[in-house]
Write a protein that holds these residues in place. Sequence first.
Motif, mmCIF file in Angstrom:
data_model
loop_
_atom_site.group_PDB
_atom_site.id
_atom_site.type_symbol
_atom_site.label_atom_id
_atom_site.label_comp_id
_atom_site.label_asym_id
_atom_site.label_seq_id
_atom_site.Cartn_x
_atom_site.Cartn_y
_atom_site.Cartn_z
ATOM 1 N N SER A 314 0.814 -1.203 0.000
ATOM 2 C CA SER A 314 0.000 0.000 0.000
ATOM 3 C C SER A 314 0.854 1.261 0.000
ATOM 4 N N GLU A 344 -10.104 0.493 3.924
ATOM 5 C CA GLU A 344 -9.361 1.383 3.042
ATOM 6 C C GLU A 344 -9.286 0.715 1.674
ATOM 7 N N ASP A 347 -6.077 -1.061 0.940
ATOM 8 C CA ASP A 347 -5.751 -2.266 1.708
ATOM 9 C C ASP A 347 -5.666 -3.464 0.771
#
Length: 416
Positions: A314, A344, A347
């Motif tokens: 990420s 998120e 993620d």
Amino acid sequence: MDCFSYRGAELYAEDTPVEAIVERFGTPCYIYSRKALETALAEYQSALAGCDHLVCYAVKANSNLAVLDILARQGAGFDIVSRGELERVIAAGGDPAKVVFSGVGKRPEEMAFALEQDIACFNVESAAELEVLAAVAAEMGKVAPVSVRVNPDVDAKTHPYISTGLKENKFGVTVEEARQVYRRAAQLDSIAVVGIDCHIGSQLTEISPFIDALRRLLALVDELAGDGIELRHLDLGGGLGVRYADETPPAVADYIAAIRRELGERQVKLVFEPGRSIAANAGLLVTRVEYLKPTPAHNFALVDAAMNDLLRPSLYQAWMDIQPVRHRDGSEDASWDVVGPVCETGDFLGKARQLRLEAGDLLAVSGAGAYGFTMSSNYNSRPRAPEIIVDGASIHCARERETIADLMRGEHRLPD
């Protein structure tokens, strides 16, 4: 030696089935190979045989006490960037006399603690830091050994977040400023000038940036000698890359040989600060597929590891290999985005991976021994994963899985 390999359809860590580790410790779970750590360190030590040297493992790459213990037993020194890392080194049996203290923001109390432990060297990163260190050492009646971290303005050709040797980076001082910092250091009674330091970045896959930086440092070393300042050691930092996908980083032996050729007949102690190249491929992150979620746009494999467990994909858009712990017969491979449960969109562990999956399958993320657990967090109130060391057929729990109670320890509600 590949310490993670398939025997038939099943993935092994050294002589231990990965499935057997997961049955005992659950997922997500970090698994490290003792043999891989020892072998990686030995490559540096062998390449440096015959010259005065110190290999200081960069603790920030993986700071687990068992990992540090393994490396300390093999004679490693340590590169630290905080008091906490120094305390870890000491707790793991490391020798403070083999510790170098890097980092741009050392606090006075950290300096004092390191002086009490008689560490090998402070890598000073600014003129202001030098003055604070000198004052702390003088107050303690100590003399602080220092090298100055020089920023040679060399492009490491790596991700901008892990490039540290350009003039716009926060690290070190310019070549021009360094000469003035050294002259000032030589005037201070509580400072002993012992070396010069440089670290241009991480995950470098070519030798040429290292050589460019070394040449600029050596020119400065010669200028300083003309000023009457003789340096005893040359710290070239770390940064040698590893293979995650199709990278072709130089072998440790070739990298060190190129450095030694460039030095020629110079008599200087060589210090290196490798982290990733020792720990990265000594570790896996194992995760379980909880759900499969095909959509018209993507096939999502929802796993129980997340960006809080492994941040590199990420944060750096890093590609890390993902393979099944047990190869499955039957159905055809499909393209899967391997994503976690954190709230998120960023993620994910990997995208567009060709895998043959069913819910409940185990996946192993390679290259997770460095900047894996050490960058993990409790985001979304998720307990951090356990860390396991494999030594042949033996398994050692190096860190227990956190509990929810661990997360809330030290927190307090308001009084009524």
